[in-house]
Scaffold this motif. Structure first.
Motif, short mmCIF file in Angstrom:
data_model
loop_
_atom_site.label_atom_id
_atom_site.label_comp_id
_atom_site.label_asym_id
_atom_site.label_seq_id
_atom_site.Cartn_x
_atom_site.Cartn_y
_atom_site.Cartn_z
N LEU A 41 0.57 -0.23 -1.13
CA LEU A 41 0.71 -1.36 -0.21
C LEU A 41 1.42 -2.54 -0.88
CD1 LEU A 41 -2.77 -1.42 1.58
CD2 LEU A 41 -0.54 -1.04 2.64
N ALA A 42 1.02 -2.86 -2.10
CA ALA A 42 1.58 -4.04 -2.76
C ALA A 42 3.02 -3.83 -3.20
CB ALA A 42 0.71 -4.41 -3.96
N GLN A 43 3.32 -2.64 -3.73
CA GLN A 43 4.64 -2.42 -4.29
C GLN A 43 5.68 -2.06 -3.24
OE1 GLN A 43 4.53 0.28 -7.62
NE2 GLN A 43 3.35 -1.14 -8.88
N ASN A 44 5.25 -1.59 -2.07
CA ASN A 44 6.19 -1.24 -1.01
C ASN A 44 5.89 -2.00 0.27
OD1 ASN A 44 7.59 0.95 -2.49
ND2 ASN A 44 5.58 1.94 -2.39
N TYR A 45 5.39 -3.21 0.13
CA TYR A 45 4.87 -3.92 1.29
C TYR A 45 5.90 -4.15 2.40
CZ TYR A 45 2.43 -6.99 4.35
OH TYR A 45 1.86 -7.53 5.48
N PRO A 46 7.16 -4.47 2.09
CA PRO A 46 8.09 -4.73 3.20
C PRO A 46 8.16 -3.60 4.23
CG PRO A 46 9.05 -5.45 1.15
CD PRO A 46 7.78 -4.73 0.79
N ILE A 47 7.91 -2.35 3.83
CA ILE A 47 7.93 -1.25 4.81
C ILE A 47 6.52 -0.79 5.16
CG2 ILE A 47 10.21 -0.43 4.14
CD1 ILE A 47 8.84 1.76 2.50
N LYS A 48 5.49 -1.47 4.61
CA LYS A 48 4.11 -1.10 4.92
C LYS A 48 3.43 -2.13 5.82
CE LYS A 48 3.98 2.56 2.22
NZ LYS A 48 3.72 3.91 2.71
N ALA A 49 4.15 -3.19 6.16
CA ALA A 49 3.52 -4.30 6.89
C ALA A 49 2.93 -3.86 8.21
CB ALA A 49 4.53 -5.42 7.10
N ARG A 50 3.60 -2.95 8.88
CA ARG A 50 3.11 -2.53 10.20
C ARG A 50 2.03 -1.46 10.09
NH1 ARG A 50 5.40 -4.58 14.47
NH2 ARG A 50 7.33 -5.76 14.22
N PRO A 73 -4.71 -8.50 -2.30
CA PRO A 73 -3.90 -7.27 -2.35
C PRO A 73 -2.44 -7.46 -1.98
CG PRO A 73 -5.35 -7.26 -0.44
CD PRO A 73 -5.75 -8.44 -1.27
N LEU A 74 -2.09 -8.59 -1.36
CA LEU A 74 -0.70 -8.80 -0.96
C LEU A 74 -0.11 -9.98 -1.75
CD1 LEU A 74 -0.79 -8.19 2.89
CD2 LEU A 74 -0.39 -6.57 1.02
N THR A 75 -0.08 -9.84 -3.06
CA THR A 75 0.53 -10.85 -3.93
C THR A 75 1.34 -10.15 -5.02
OG1 THR A 75 -1.44 -10.88 -5.34
CG2 THR A 75 -1.33 -12.55 -3.61
N ARG A 76 2.19 -10.94 -5.68
CA ARG A 76 2.97 -10.38 -6.79
C ARG A 76 2.04 -9.89 -7.90
NH1 ARG A 76 8.46 -11.99 -6.74
NH2 ARG A 76 8.59 -11.86 -9.01
N GLU A 77 0.89 -10.57 -8.07
CA GLU A 77 -0.06 -10.14 -9.09
C GLU A 77 -0.62 -8.76 -8.78
OE1 GLU A 77 -0.05 -13.14 -7.68
OE2 GLU A 77 0.70 -14.27 -9.41
N ALA A 78 -0.89 -8.50 -7.50
CA ALA A 78 -1.43 -7.20 -7.11
C ALA A 78 -0.43 -6.08 -7.36
CB ALA A 78 -1.84 -7.23 -5.64
N GLN A 79 0.87 -6.38 -7.21
CA GLN A 79 1.89 -5.38 -7.48
C GLN A 79 1.77 -4.84 -8.91
OE1 GLN A 79 5.44 -7.72 -6.52
NE2 GLN A 79 5.70 -6.58 -4.63
N LYS A 80 1.42 -5.73 -9.84
CA LYS A 80 1.31 -5.32 -11.24
C LYS A 80 -0.07 -4.77 -11.55
CE LYS A 80 4.26 -9.27 -11.69
NZ LYS A 80 4.26 -10.72 -11.81
N MET A 81 -1.09 -5.46 -11.02
CA MET A 81 -2.45 -5.10 -11.38
C MET A 81 -2.83 -3.70 -10.92
SD MET A 81 -6.06 -6.93 -10.39
CE MET A 81 -5.82 -8.42 -11.31
N ALA A 82 -2.39 -3.30 -9.74
CA ALA A 82 -2.78 -1.99 -9.20
C ALA A 82 -2.39 -0.87 -10.15
CB ALA A 82 -2.13 -1.79 -7.82
N HIS A 83 -1.14 -0.89 -10.60
CA HIS A 83 -0.69 0.17 -11.50
C HIS A 83 -1.38 0.06 -12.85
CE1 HIS A 83 1.97 3.29 -12.96
NE2 HIS A 83 2.25 2.54 -14.01
N LEU A 84 -1.61 -1.16 -13.30
CA LEU A 84 -2.27 -1.37 -14.59
C LEU A 84 -3.67 -0.77 -14.58
CD1 LEU A 84 -2.37 -2.69 -17.40
CD2 LEU A 84 -3.11 -4.78 -16.30
N LEU A 85 -4.41 -0.98 -13.51
CA LEU A 85 -5.77 -0.44 -13.42
C LEU A 85 -5.75 1.08 -13.34
CD1 LEU A 85 -7.37 -3.01 -10.94
CD2 LEU A 85 -7.79 -2.81 -13.40
N ILE A 86 -4.74 1.65 -12.68
CA ILE A 86 -4.62 3.11 -12.63
C ILE A 86 -4.40 3.67 -14.03
CG2 ILE A 86 -3.15 5.00 -11.83
CD1 ILE A 86 -2.72 3.40 -9.24
#
Length: 1334
Positions: free
Chosen positions: A183-192, A779-792
């Protein structure tokens, strides 16, 4: 042969060894140093290592290994982010020269296992392989329909963050992180359908540190809950603010704020501290809140300076109580007629008795002379007390010798270093603070800091008017009896005492010798017997504590058959008498070869530990530690004659006769191999911490008191509390704020309640130690884009208990994320095609919308400087509809950043214009930089290795010298600052400089002065292919420009050609390297060669403390204006900025030589002549109209900068300061590069250039075009005409310039192709030659 050279060249100076060197363990450092540069694992390494390690074991050499990998193959890195930002297409900014992308499509389908609108295409292809092509088309169609980016309505935007959080929380735990990442890293096409960028190396370091503790606790047999409790403990070494008790009688107080009449008008209530006052004012309260104690030897030259300082504070009514401790000659045969220090004390005591101590202090001030003499003292006595009998005051029979010995005794007891020394409220000054010139400022600052401490105490109610201020201070936990750097120092060494299953006794020396260090320590620990003050030991989960006291375990390591060893033991026993928390064990480290005769006392001590009860053991140790006992044994007295009442004589004698020396040999081996002590050296081990080796008179009883206090208060007390709780009820859960009420754990505990319903919880593997990770994110911030993968990734490499809280924002008014993002961080090495190992980490963007225009941004750690090195495609304008295949790009980590802050110690201000150089021994000036006034900031580019930072030869080196530095790898007082870059984090230095005595009035930026050798070299640049001359060239036209993307680089080449065609003056172009494409950097040397100009690519990393921009265009605008004072060397007097999309029709030398009438820069104003555009002239109304008044709004497409004036008035620092303030508002500085100077027009003047210097069709009428000296292709907000179309229409010569340069580029391509063909036959030979030359 190599080792023969070791002895031939042993007269060479000893090489400098850095922190963290890989040094073979050795006890003797006074032997030649041998440094081996080798690649570990090679045959040559094994050969050299075998010989060198043997020599090191024999203590013939100090063996240092420095890993060296000669292979030139580059390595793929991870730990960075890549962003595809959606770019506005309002103005077409794409080059019409098509560049084919890579046709390699091997990456396609990597994610076909993913679901697309409910279809799993990976499984479908397996089930229906004959329909593979049809399935591929269906998948593409579904993706494109999913990627429809129709704008959302306002009501659809408001709750997007909550909708995303709801999806993540509703997903199964094992899929939640992956969904958040998607969601965070591909949000422009996940908004809907619907905190925190940790640098990788910092996280790994934290994992290693906490993992070591965690596994250690697990090895002790502790379970998950118990480990969690211990990991939450806040255990840190006590800081360096330990205080001494200043209520000692040897201190001579010259004033008393609470009792002296001169302060009787001051208020006495502590509540006065809470009243408002002007910043910097010191509240005058009749309390001894601030206390200064000066330790001085009056005979020494420095003493007069400290007395004058005390006088200054006293006469200015500063609320400071001042005390002196005089360190004098204590020989009673020396009287006041022979020693001036004794004379001063006796005179002081006499005057204090006749009058008071204040008068005695004033008289002491009147003792004239830089160096105190007896004559000076006599003169004061004769002047102030003409009838006094001087001989009876100063002579042998004087009655005024009070406190003569007390001062020296107190000074020795404190453990303070060399004189002079000072205490503020008991806290010692460090050596830098004791500079007499700076001491006044230091004391005032300490008063201000202490005021904050007292204000907090009064506000919290812990200090009230019924309490004594000094007693309150001395009751604080940081007050100690003695200052010992060995105990208080931050450099600490520990041994691992975790028990193992090795069944070895201390008498089994042969088996013991084969154990590793940890097992040796465990054997010694398991077999250790202890002496305590009282009480017995109880075992709680393998952690031993003392009932009613505390768990501080001290081992005494010494040769107890020597006086020094017995003295150390005696002091420890003396400490035990008053100790509440300590138990005592001993380890013998004999100085000579072990025999029964020379270990009699050591064996007696060990026998007593093994056979006797606590009370009789204590008495026996006190007796055996005395020197008369040792003398009696040496004279032939039997050990049994020395036993004390209460001992079991028969048991002791039997054990003593059968003990043997094996246990002593085991102890000696432990001391040598684990504690790294030479035979006979002494040490103390406290709860595993090693203090030593110790000198004979380095550790006293007071030091044992201090050691116990530090050990107990920083760790043992907290551990004891947890152990006791576990013993009472091990099932009871621990509140997260159990130990520190206001720490992060408390905050997290609060969040657990507040966000319970927004929780994603992932449990760890059972029965294994785990990391307890709490993450809080929108979940919809630039920080979430990085944190999600980091936690994985963290979940893949460590056992982790995760609690992830969704902290969503409400009522969004715009789309929160407008970019696609990939965080490149791999949990492990991966194999490449055909299982070739490894493939390297890469960022992949698959199934991207083809209709959008993207720009690629690298988001790297602050200390990295990267550049694009390989991509034929325009990375600033990626339009996938125009691409066949895959767009690829290679970036390279070019430099690591060395940053710093520099201050003049005299003024406390940054030395503007000061230059530093960075280099190596054979090339001392490789890069250089200038210090900003903003925070004294400077930055330099470097690579891994050892570097030397110096002041630049010339004005900087003539006027200043480096006084101190922090953060480097060399001693703090060394002027040549050695810096080692040995990781990917770079370094931040703090450098303090001082003007030389004969240069106090000199100014670095004075007129007519430039740096000498190397000044022409760019401060943060590298040569762009054509060597630049080192000497200053006065008649050079310096042109600066920036560009990003192939279209603007095409414009830039045409601008350059137009400049060259209209001037006969030599031209040097300066380009911002940060955003140039590989194609431009490849072509520019050929252009320089053909057209005869010079160029440099300048580079500057946006400082981490300056507000960051996120859009590439705004970052480029910032570079146009924010760093003009540091981008170019001092030798460049003037520079002209010309936008890339301009065409020059006149000689720019005329603009360079234009008189700016004292302004630092000149800008062309916007035209007013095209009246039909009045509706778009935003500067004619609103804020700009009122702010500018009658002044014009200037355009940033063309401006000339007088860099000398610019630096002299600190224009760059002012602009950065204003930018920092305004940029916090996202709606401010819409056109950053021109709004900022126009906003600052009242503080930093702008010279308005004649209008003909910049003509733009959008704002200027057609008539004025005839006089135009430059034509700017600025955007037209009314027609939105594409740049290329406008260029061909407006500037007739543009097409001719473009055609000429395209022919050159075509020729360059042909030559490159021919060169490649001709070299193919000899490729193997050329490759081998290259390797051999390296």
């Amino acid at each position: 042969m190599g080792f023969r050279e070791l002895f031939v060249f042993n007269h060479r100076p000893r090489p400098y060894l850095f922190k963290g060197e890989h040094k073979f363990p050795t006890l003797n450092e006074n032997v030649p140093v041998v440094i081996l540069y080798a690649e570990i694992g090679t045959k040559d390494f094994v050969k050299f290592h075998k010989v060198l390690s043997e020599k090191a074991q024999k203590e013939e050499i100090v063996y240092v290994l420095r890993h060296y990998k000669p292979s030139p193959r580059k390595m793929y890195l991870s730990g960075y982010g890549v962003e595809l930002a959606i770019k506005s297409t309002e103005y077409k900014a794409v080059d019409d020269i098509q560049v084919k992308a890579t046709n390699d499509t091997t990456e396609e389908g990597d994610d076909e296992t993913e679901e697309v609108q409910g279809f799993l295409f990976g499984k479908l292809k397996q089930m229906y392989p004959d329909l593979k092509d049809n399935l591929k088309e269906l998948r593409k169609h579904l993706i494109q329909s999913t990627n429809n980016l129709e704008p959302l309505k306002i009501w659809e935007l408001q709750d997007l963050s909550f909708q995303a959080a709801s999806q993540i929380i509703s997903a199964p735990a094992y899929k939640a992180l992956k969904l958040m990442k998607d969601l965070a890293q591909n949000y422009p096409i996940k908004a809907r359908t619907c905190f925190l960028f940790f640098f990788l190396l910092s996280i790994l370091e934290t994992l290693k540190l906490e993992g070591k503790v965690m596994h250690g606790l697990h090895d002790l047999g502790l379970k998950e809950e118990a480990i969690s409790k211990f990991m939450k403990l806040q255990i840190h070494p006590m800081d360096d603010s330990c205080a001494l008790d200043i209520r000692h009688t040897s201190i001579i107080w010259v004033n008393n704020i609470e009792k002296d009449d001169s302060y009787n008008m001051w208020p006495t209530s502590f509540q006065e501290l809470l009243k408002q006052t002007f910043p910097g004012d010191i509240r005058q309260i009749r309390r001894n809140l601030y206390n200064l104690v000066l330790f001085i030897d009056p005979v020494q030259e420095y003493a007069a300076d400290f007395v004058k300082l005390a006088e200054l504070f006293y006469h200015h009514n500063i609320p400071l109580r001042i005390g002196f401790v005089f360190i004098l000659n204590t020989n009673e045969e020396i009287d006041g007629t022979m020693d001036s220090g004794v004379a001063l004390l006796r005179a002081f005591n006499y005057i204090a008795e006749e009058s008071d101590t204040t008068q005695a202090f004033i008289s002491m001030i009147n003792v004239n002379g830089e160096v105190l003499t007896v004559k000076h003292v006599k003169n004061v006595l004769r002047s102030e007390f003409p009838h006094a009998d001087i001989q009876s005051i100063l002579g042998v029979d004087s009655d005024y010798d009070e406190k003569r010995k007390a001062g020296a005794t107190f000074y020795k007891k404190t453990g303070l270093g060399p004189l002079p020394q000072a205490l503020f409220n008991g806290v010692p000054f460090n050596s830098e603070e004791m500079d007499a010139v700076e001491l006044e400022t230091v004391i005032l600052q300490k008063i201000t800091d202490a005021m904050g401490f007292f204000q907090k105490a009064v506000f919290m109610g812990v200090l009230n008017d019924h309490m004594d201020a000094v007693d309150f201070l001395m009751d604080q936990s940081n007050v100690v009896s003695r200052i010992n750097p060995t105990v208080l120092g931050n450099k600490r060494r520990y041994i691992n005492l975790i028990s193992t299953s090795v069944p070895v006794g201390v008498e089994d020396i042969s088996t013991f010798s084969f154990l590793d260090s940890q097992d040796k320590s465990a054997v010694i620990s398991q077999n250790m017997k202890y002496l305590t003050k009282k009480g017995k030991f109880i075992l709680y989960n393998l952690l031993t504590i003392v009932t009613g006291v505390g768990p501080v375990t001290i081992w005494i390591i010494a040769d107890f058959d020597k006086p020094a060893g017995r003295h150390l033991l005696f002091r420890a026993l003396k400490h035990l008498k008053t100790s509440r928390h300590t138990r005592l064990g001993i380890v013998n480290n004999p100085v000579s070869k072990i025999t029964d005769d020379n270990t009699a006392i050591a064996r007696a001590i060990m026998t007593a530990f093994l056979t006797e009860k606590n009370s009789s053991l204590k008495s026996f140790l006190h007796k055996i530690a005395k020197e008369e006992t040792a003398k009696a044994l040496a004279a032939g007295t039997k050990i049994t004659k020395l036993l004390v009442p209460g001992m079991d004589d028969n048991t002791f004698e039997k054990k003593y006769n059968t003990l043997g020396v094996d246990i002593i040999q085991t102890h000696q081996m432990f001391c040598r191999e684990v504690l790294k002590l030479l035979p006979g050296q002494m040490a103390v081990v406290s709860n595993g911490r090693v203090l030593g080796p110790l000198n004979e008179n380095e550790f006293y009883t007071e030091d044992f008191h201090l050691l116990e206090k530090i050990t107990f208060s920083t760790s043992a007390e907290k551990i004891k509390g947890v152990v006791k709780e576990m013993g009472v009820n091990s099932q009871k859960p621990v509140d997260a704020c159990y130990f520190h009420k206001f720490n992060l754990e408390f905050f997290i505990s609060f969040m657990l309640i507040s966000f319970f319903n927004s929780l994603v919880k992932i449990d760890p593997q059972q029965n294994e130690p785990f990391y307890d990770v709490v993450a809080i994110v929108d979940p919809l911030t630039r920080e979430a884009q990085k944190m999600a993968h980091l936690l994985i990734v963290l979940g893949n490499i460590v056992n982790m208990k995760l609690r992830l809280f969704m902290n969503s924002r409400s009522k969004l008014s715009e789309v929160p994320l407008k970019s696609f993002y990939r965080f490149v961080l791999e949990p492990e090495l991966t194999s490449g095609a055909n299982n070739h190992f490894p493939s390297g980490p890469v960022a992949k963007f698959l199934d991207m919308p083809e209709t959008l225009l993207f720009t690629l941004n690298m988001i790297v750690p602050e200390s990295w400087l990267v550049e694009a090195v390989n991509s034929s495609y325009d990375l600033d304008n990626i339009h996938l509809q125009d691409v066949e295949g895959i767009v690829t790009a290679d970036y390279e980590l070019e430099y690591l950043l060395l940053e710093g802050h520099c201050f003049d110690v005299t003024t406390g201000q940054p030395p503007r214009g000061l230059q530093f150089t960075l280099g190596i021994k054979n090339n001392p000036v490789m890069v250089d930089t200038t210090v900003m006034a903003n925070l004294g900031y400077f930055q330099l580019k470097a690579n891994p290795g050892s570097w030397t930072l110096r002041l630049r030869k010339g004005r900087s080196d003539d006027i200043y010298h480096i006084l101190l530095h922090e953060g480097a790898d060399s001693p703090v007082h060394l002027e040549d600052v050695i810096v080692v870059l040995n990781n990917f984090r770079g370094k931040i230095l703090k450098v303090q400089v001082q003007k030389k005595p004969n240069k106090i009035d000199e100014d670095l930026l004075s007129d007519g002065v430039t740096e000498e050798e190397g000044a022409w070299k760019s401060i943060t640049s590298f040569s762009g292919g054509i060597p630049t001359e080192e000497k200053k060239k006065t008649d050079v036209l310096n042109i600066f420009s920036v560009a990003s993307g192939h279209l603007y680089e095409r414009f830039l080449r045409i601008m350059m050609l137009s400049v060259l065609r209209h001037t006969k003056t030599p031209v040097k172009f300066w380009f911002l390297k940060n955003y140039l494409s590989p194609t431009f950097k490849e072509i520019i040397p050929h252009m320089a060669n053909k057209y005869g100009f010079q160029y440099e690519l300048v580079q500057y990393k946006w400082p981490r403390w300056l507000h960051q921009q996120t859009e590439k265009q705004r970052i480029i605008w910032g570079y146009k204006i924010l760093f003009l004072d540091v981008l170019f060397p001092l030798a460049v007097d003037k520079i002209i900025f010309v936008d890339a999309d301009q065409v020059v029709r006149s000689d720019l030398k005329e603009l360079r030589d234009l008189d700016l009438n004292g302004a630092p820069y000149g800008y062309a104003p916007f035209c007013d002549s095209r009246t039909e555009m009045d509706g778009y002239r935003f500067w004619k109304s609103g804020y700009w109209a009122s702010h500018l008044g009658r002044r014009k709004y200037h355009i940033s497409a063309l401006y000339v900068v007088d860099l000398k004036t610019f630096r002299k008035i600190a224009a760059g620092d002012r602009l950065r300061g204003q930018y920092q303030a305004l940029s916090q508002d996202p709606n401010s500085l819409s056109n950053l590069d021109q709004d900022l100077p126009n906003n600052m027009i009242h503080q930093v003047a702008i010279k308005s250039l004649p209008q003909e210097w910049l003509w733009c069709e959008t704002w200027c009428d057609d008539e004025s075009k005839k006089k135009a000296k430059t034509i700017d292709l600025c955007n037209n907000p009314k027609t939105k005409e594409p740049k290329l179309k406008a260029a061909l229409r407006i500037v007739p010569e543009w097409a001719q310039y473009d055609s000429e340069i395209r022919k050159l580029i075509k020729r360059i391509g042909k030559e490159k192709k021919n060169l490649t063909r001709s070299s193919r036959k000899g490729k193997r030979i050329n490759f081998l030659n290259l390797i051999s030359s390296v």
